[in-house]
Design a protein around this motif. Structure first.
Motif: not given
Lengths: 175, 551, 113
Positions: A113-122
């Motif tokens: 979900f986070m990747l899909q909304v635009g996050f790159d790094t975690f």
């Protein structure tokens, strides 16, 4: 704090500044309040500039600063506090193309979900092995929603259904 | 009805594999219960009083005979041979094991079904009018939009961790059978003077602790703007809905605290910021979906069916059932068959696997292979020739599905309550059974006429008691079950929240109290005046006096 | 001669199948409430709770908590109607649950008698 990007662990290159006190050298990420207070000074530095928001900050408040920002850090105070998903998507819709990082309660089962909304790094912590994160990033091969920021392993169902004849209907994607 | 393509099939398979992996990681201890809970809730798996409960989605209450047979198979193989149809058109199984759930989800995927987002702080099953596509009063079938929104809301990355659950209902008829005014978002189809279709968007309705009627934020939104506009509403809710207090976390509280105008302004501002992407893909997708809901191939029949009329003349029991349980179909010679799952003294909404199989067979043979589930926990055969109705009734009677009480006092809506539910404060089913037994006299029920009795076993109001003509709320007073009665609720287009009548009653007193209320109604009603109309005319006073008069 | 002891016991749901269970003196989880260890002192109750937390970590059970109960002549009666329900099964389906499997409590849920 281990940092995940593109399914691998990378080194942290940013210094995190507090709300007050001396600014570290090099690429620095500051809290939003400090960005507002010290903008003159910060915008003139030659190193990269980043900001960290809290969930009650409004994305629009960043609009004038966006061209100068290369990192925005959004936090998940609890893994079920979903506000940062909307903040992330808003920032991407505002045209931000720098690094978007998720911190706080970040769990593998939310990674896609986070990747899909635009996050790159975690910032992922020590609890789960890398293999769990890698596995979690590709659990779903499809998504129904259009205009998601990232199309990694997922195909956009509606787009796939309706663009064999008209490729110009494809939404542009970054990353 | 909708049929999965390769993408839909792949989607539910991926989802099942994902859950199998997550359940495995929970059982191995890699995930804590706090981390696993939202994941299992997003697959409809609750931990209840006695065991796990699985809530299977029946999108907009529509299913095929094949799907109904699979629900029966699941009941037999992994549960105790029965299921419960719910007030949101889903089905629940009460005796599920976590270790079996992935297999059950696979069995559902085999027939194009799933349990995605039937719980959790995400967008739930989109519900609709159980007579959609068949009702005589319908403007247009709302289910293509229902399906569009189902897909759009499934595993939406931005809206999977909302402040609280989110329920959407759609209706295509002026007589609202989908309770759109008491949903987080309700959509009502309208046709303007030029014949164009638009959607009234109603936000902030809801039941539970603080029942509220929704406010209209758009009168006539073009269909193609639905997804974009709903995204704006969801984003405003996701960002600004309260997260500090579980009981103030629904969108209705946000709308109430901001005020309708300010809330609408936030939504419009968010909506205006959307990148001006073409809606061509949404338009094509809606057209593609709508093709599955094209009007069915019905025969050209005369309005009058001789065999049907003869059967009624020859069989008073059938005649009564036909009078109460049939709905007006838009096509001549057809009827909508409403199967009451409320036998006298029975458990509302429950069906055995055998009964499910019988209903499946009837649908396949007589109703173009289609069934519906209603908010009143009943099952519908939407497209039945009047010529066939008698044969259907005979089969229903033989299977214990012949209760002729559709829409009457015996057609009680009751949540599972403290008999099953971990959230409940009191039992609901025994109250329903007692009332049902008290009014089992069919002549009495006919005399009383149309009546909605709704029973909830706790403040969460899953029995929708706030919008019952008579609502009953089960509470806990010092460890004892205790019931509050409300009057005058309605979920129809003139929606209203019921008012508390007075002090509550012990469990064994409730059925008598309902009898007193209905006797009062019978005494004061005008000719042909239904209960709700009578209440709205005379108010609570006569009922209060009758119930609480000192001896 | 009747004997009554009032105290607390620990209950939870078994993780793999969700069945309501009760912690026994020997550290097992039983479906029968009469098998439960009844702590008569707060310290004993705390010790039961601690044992339950360990079993949560070991993924045997989930959601463990203390409830008030009393033992009357070797049968245990939970104080609250909800817990009496969990020790029996649904009152509307007497053919389902512990009550139908010989594991039911000795006290009917609603009245507690």
């Amino acid at each position: 704090m281990p940092l995940l990007k593109n399914n691998t662990l990378i080194a942290e290159t940013w210094a995190h500044a507090d709300a007050e006190g001396e600014l570290p050298t090099g690429d620095v990420v500051v809290p939003f309040a400090r960005l507002l207070k010290n903008w003159e000074q910060l915008s003139q530095r030659r190193d990269k500039l980043g900001v960290s928001l809290v969930n009650i900050d409004r994305a629009e408040a960043l609009s004038t600063f966006l061209p100068k920002l290369q990192l925005i850090v959004l936090s998940f105070p609890a893994f079920n506090d979903g506000r940062a998903y909307s903040l992330a998507r808003q920032l991407r819709q505002m045209g931000y193309r720098g690094e978007l990082r998720a911190t706080g309660n970040v769990l593998p089962d939310q990674l896609q979900f986070m990747l899909q909304v635009g996050f790159d790094t975690f910032e992922i912590g020590e609890r789960f092995p890398l293999s769990t994160w890698q596995q979690a990033s590709k659990q779903m091969s499809l998504a129904y929603q259009r205009g998601l920021f990232r199309r990694g392993s997922e195909a956009e169902i509606w787009t796939e259904r309706h663009t064999d004849a008209e490729p110009w209907l494809e939404q542009p994607h970054a990353g | 009805m909708y049929r999965y393509d390769e993408f839909d099939h792949q989607f539910v398979r991926d989802r099942t594999n994902q859950f199998r992996d997550q359940a495995g990681r929970r059982l191995s201890g890699e995930l804590t219960e706090d981390e696993f809970r939202p994941l299992r809730l997003m697959n409809g798996l609750y931990l209840q009083l006695h065991a796990y409960m699985l809530r299977v989605a029946i999108p907009y209450g529509t299913l095929s005979s094949k799907q109904m047979r699979q629900l029966a198979f699941i009941a037999d193989k992994w549960d105790k041979g029965y299921g419960h149809f719910t007030t949101r058109q889903n089905i629940q199984y009460n005796w599920i094991k976590l270790e079996d759930t992935a297999d059950i989800l696979d069995a559902l995927a085999d027939v194009e079904m799933h349990a995605i987002q039937t719980s959790g702080n995400c967008i739930r099953n989109v519900t609709t009018d159980h007579w959609a596509g068949a009702a005589a009063d319908e403007i247009a079938d709302p289910r293509p939009v229902g399906e569009l929104l189902r897909q759009w809301s499934s595993l939406h990355p931005e809206f999977s961790f909302l402040p609280r659950k989110f329920k959407i209902a759609v209706t295509g008829a002026p007589n609202d059978r989908a309770a759109v005014k008491v949903h987080d978002i309700g959509l009502r189809l309208h046709k303007n003077a030029e014949g164009a279709i638009g959607w009234e968007v109603i936000v902030g309705g809801g039941l539970g602790r603080t029942p509220m009627i929704g406010v209209t934020v758009r009168d006539f939104l073009p269909e193609l703007e639905l997804v974009g506009y709903l995204e704006a509403i969801m984003r405003v809710y996701n960002l600004y809905g309260r997260r500090d207090n579980k009981y103030k976390a629904r969108i209705k509280i946000l709308v109430h605290e901001l005020g309708a105008d300010k809330f609408k302004a936030e939504v419009e501002s968010e909506y205006a910021k959307r990148p001006q992407a073409s809606t061509e893909v949404e338009e094509r997708e809606l057209k593609r979906i709508a093709a599955y809901f094209a009007a069915p191939q019905l025969e050209k029949l005369p309005r009058w069916s001789a065999s049907f009329e003869e059967a009624k003349l020859g069989n008073p029991a059938f005649s009564r059932w036909a009078r109460n349980n049939l709905g007006a179909h838009r096509a001549d010679g057809y009827a909508i068959v409403n199967i009451s799952l409320k036998p006298d003294g029975g458990i509302p909404g429950d069906a055995t696997s055998d009964q499910m199989r019988l209903m499946a067979e009837l649908a396949e043979r007589y109703s173009l292979d289609e069934l519906r589930v209603s908010h009143a926990q009943n099952v519908v055969l939407p497209h039945v020739k009047k010529d066939d109705v008698f044969a259907i009734w005979q089969a229903l009677e033989a299977a214990g599905l012949g209760a002729a009480n559709y829409g009457l006092a015996g057609d009680i809506i009751a949540c599972p309550g403290l008999d099953y539910c971990a959230l409940a404060t009191a039992r609901a089913i025994p109250i329903a059974q007692a009332i049902s037994r008290k009014f089992s006299d069919s002549a009495k029920q006919d005399e009383i006429g149309k009546l909605k009795i709704n029973i909830s076993g706790c403040i969460n109001a899953c029995g929708h008691h706030h919008v019952g003509h008579i609502g009953i709320l089960g509470l806990d007073k010092k460890g004892e079950e205790y019931y509050q009665i409300t009057l005058g609720g309605s979920s129809a287009e003139n929606a209203s929240i019921g008012s508390i009548l007075g002090p509550g009653f012990a469990g064994h007193e409730v059925a008598d109290a309902i009898e007193t209320i209905l006797d009062t109604y019978l005494k004061l009603r005008g000719p042909g005046e239904e209960f709700l109309a009578a209440y709205r005319r005379v108010g609570a006073k006569p009922f209060k006096e009758a119930l609480y008069a000192t001896a | 001669m009747t004997s009554t002891e009032k105290g607390q016991l620990v209950t939870a749901n078994r993780l793999r199948d969700g069945i309501a269970v009760f912690l026994t003196r020997s550290g097992q989880w039983s479906e029968t409430i009469d098998d439960a260890a009844l702590a008569l002192e707060p310290q004993a109750a705390a010790a039961l709770e601690a044992r339950a937390k360990d079993d949560e970590k070991a993924t045997l059970v989930t959601g463990a908590y203390l409830i008030d109960a009393e033992r009357l002549n070797s049968r245990i009666r939970a104080a609250h109607i909800r817990e009496r329900m969990r020790a029996l099964g649904p009152t509307v389906r007497l053919d389902h649950g512990k009550q139908a499997e010989g594991k039911g409590a000795g006290f009917a849920a609603p009245e507690g008698v």
